[in-house]
Design an enzyme around this catalytic site. Structure first.
Site, PDB file in Angstrom:
ATOM      1  N   PRO A 143      81.000  21.466  22.607  1.00 35.97           N
ATOM      2  CA  PRO A 143      79.968  20.207  23.223  1.00 35.97           C
ATOM      3  C   PRO A 143      78.657  20.877  23.954  1.00 35.97           C
ATOM      4  O   PRO A 143      77.819  20.068  23.969  1.00 35.97           O
ATOM      5  CB  PRO A 143      80.681  19.189  23.402  1.00 35.97           C
ATOM      6  CG  PRO A 143      81.793  19.829  24.298  1.00 35.97           C
ATOM      7  CD  PRO A 143      82.191  21.047  23.182  1.00 35.97           C
ATOM      8  N   GLY A 199      76.868  25.122  17.695  1.00 35.06           N
ATOM      9  CA  GLY A 199      77.109  24.228  18.655  1.00 35.06           C
ATOM     10  C   GLY A 199      78.265  23.051  17.771  1.00 35.06           C
ATOM     11  O   GLY A 199      78.113  23.029  16.942  1.00 35.06           O
ATOM     12  N   GLY A 200      78.943  22.735  18.759  1.00 34.93           N
ATOM     13  CA  GLY A 200      80.112  21.600  18.312  1.00 34.93           C
ATOM     14  C   GLY A 200      81.071  22.341  17.506  1.00 34.93           C
ATOM     15  O   GLY A 200      81.633  23.511  17.782  1.00 34.93           O
ATOM     16  N   ASP A 201      81.288  21.615  16.380  1.00 41.10           N
ATOM     17  CA  ASP A 201      82.538  22.478  15.285  1.00 41.10           C
ATOM     18  C   ASP A 201      81.485  22.789  14.078  1.00 41.10           C
ATOM     19  O   ASP A 201      80.755  22.133  13.525  1.00 41.10           O
ATOM     20  CB  ASP A 201      83.337  21.304  14.879  1.00 41.10           C
ATOM     21  CG  ASP A 201      84.319  22.108  13.869  1.00 41.10           C
ATOM     22  OD1 ASP A 201      85.288  22.348  14.442  1.00 41.10           O
ATOM     23  OD2 ASP A 201      84.136  22.073  12.815  1.00 41.10           O
ATOM     24  N   MET A 256      72.372  13.664  15.709  1.00 40.19           N
ATOM     25  CA  MET A 256      70.942  14.026  15.576  1.00 40.19           C
ATOM     26  C   MET A 256      70.053  12.800  15.424  1.00 40.19           C
ATOM     27  O   MET A 256      69.470  12.792  14.404  1.00 40.19           O
ATOM     28  CB  MET A 256      70.871  15.083  14.260  1.00 40.19           C
ATOM     29  CG  MET A 256      71.569  16.459  14.520  1.00 40.19           C
ATOM     30  SD  MET A 256      71.316  17.312  13.112  1.00 40.19           S
ATOM     31  CE  MET A 256      72.924  16.537  12.162  1.00 40.19           C
ATOM     32  N   THR A 309      83.925  18.880  18.815  1.00 40.19           N
ATOM     33  CA  THR A 309      82.563  18.248  18.354  1.00 40.19           C
ATOM     34  C   THR A 309      82.198  17.259  19.631  1.00 40.19           C
ATOM     35  O   THR A 309      82.984  16.792  20.177  1.00 40.19           O
ATOM     36  CB  THR A 309      82.860  17.616  17.194  1.00 40.19           C
ATOM     37  OG1 THR A 309      81.461  17.237  16.684  1.00 40.19           O
ATOM     38  CG2 THR A 309      83.483  16.542  17.135  1.00 40.19           C
ATOM     39  N   LYS A 345      68.210  25.646  15.618  1.00 36.84           N
ATOM     40  CA  LYS A 345      67.704  24.727  14.909  1.00 36.84           C
ATOM     41  C   LYS A 345      67.492  23.487  16.002  1.00 36.84           C
ATOM     42  O   LYS A 345      68.513  23.025  16.261  1.00 36.84           O
ATOM     43  CB  LYS A 345      67.995  24.179  13.362  1.00 36.84           C
ATOM     44  CG  LYS A 345      68.079  25.413  12.531  1.00 36.84           C
ATOM     45  CD  LYS A 345      68.917  24.909  11.292  1.00 36.84           C
ATOM     46  CE  LYS A 345      68.833  25.917  10.004  1.00 36.84           C
ATOM     47  NZ  LYS A 345      67.482  26.178   9.561  1.00 36.84           N
ATOM     48  N   ASP A 366      73.114  29.410  17.828  1.00 33.52           N
ATOM     49  CA  ASP A 366      71.971  28.198  17.772  1.00 33.52           C
ATOM     50  C   ASP A 366      71.463  27.980  19.049  1.00 33.52           C
ATOM     51  O   ASP A 366      71.876  28.607  20.345  1.00 33.52           O
ATOM     52  CB  ASP A 366      72.964  26.893  17.468  1.00 33.52           C
ATOM     53  CG  ASP A 366      73.324  26.811  16.184  1.00 33.52           C
ATOM     54  OD1 ASP A 366      72.959  27.517  15.435  1.00 33.52           O
ATOM     55  OD2 ASP A 366      74.122  25.875  15.735  1.00 33.52           O
TER      56      ASP A 366
END
Length: 257
Positions: free
Chosen positions: A12, A87-89, A169, A117, A56, A35
């Site tokens: 995270p 990032g995250g999972d 998002m 996540t 992104k 990322d």
């Protein structure tokens, strides 16, 4: 030569939440495609690797997914260990399936390395479980964001039919999110927590309701945002308001003139 592509979850945000397997792979990597939101200290673990940013971010220049897919295939034909750092999972809103499909079509071996996540990190940080006995037995992980050329989804209905949810998002879409969930049948008074920069020292949380989400989420938020929705956030919101009221009462009052 054909190497292996590792789709690695960076977690995270906080570097110390990275998994041990992910850290070891970064140390061995020949090339890393990362990322934009991956913490610099995590990227720095790949000390010997070539590092390529393919991030992104909404509203900013980003690398086309087809180009990323091709770069991964090309890299695997030139290097032994290729890391795609997300990032995250990787398997949750990470477009991993598109990269997996490209790698399989090219006959490239791959492995997915899970990461924590944001929804789980935020839940832990707030000390509020996403599932609670008698309160929330189902959780929806959704995003309102739709890619170019994609059909719209029933994300609002999915969340409205669950006991609680996490919206990924959703930055810059608070008005549309609030309207869509209320239209899907959720009460305007449904408790909401807006978490910015979860797991990082700069993390902030704002408690509000669904009807007041636009005013809250549009207020000076610049970092990655996760929107948590569910009855379990009511108590936290109430406590926060009580604490504010108590603090105000304890302030020295100006002498009457």
């Amino acid at each position: 030569m054909s190497g292996v592509v590792y789709l690695v979850g960076a977690g995270p945000g906080a570097p110390d939440l990275l998994t041990l397997r992910a850290a070891k792979l970064l140390e061995k990597a020949d090339i890393v495609f990362h990322d934009a939101l991956v913490h610099p200290d995590i990227v720095a673990l790949a000390a010997r690797a070539e590092k390529i940013a393919v991030g992104k971010r909404c509203g900013k220049h980003s690398t086309a997914q087809k180009f990323i897919n091709k770069r991964l295939v090309d890299a695997a034909r030139a290097h032994a260990i290729v890391v795609r750092l997300k990032g995250g999972d990787p398997m949750l809103f990470g477009r991993a399936q598109e990269e997996i499909a490209a790698l399989e079509a090219a006959g490239i071996r791959y492995e997915v390395v899970p990461g924590i996540t944001a929804a789980l990190a935020a839940s832990a940080e707030l000390g509020i479980s996403l599932t609670q006995r008698g309160v929330a037995r189902s959780v929806a992980l959704v995003t309102p964001r739709v890619g170019e050329g994609e059909n719209s989804s029933e994300w609002a209905r999915s969340l409205a039919n669950a006991d609680a949810g996490a919206i990924y998002m959703g930055a810059g879409q608070a008005d549309a999110i609030s309207a869509a969930l209320i239209a899907a049948g959720m009460s305007p008074s449904t408790p909401v927590a807006v978490v910015e920069n979860t797991s990082l020292p700069t993390a902030t949380t704002r408690y509000t309701t669904l009807s007041q989400l636009p005013a809250t989420a549009n207020a000076s938020i610049v970092g990655p945002v996760l929107i948590l929705v569910g009855p379990q956030f009511h108590a936290a919101s109430s406590v926060t308001q009580k604490d504010i009221a108590a603090t105000i009462d304890e302030l020295p009052r100006a002498a009457s003139r």
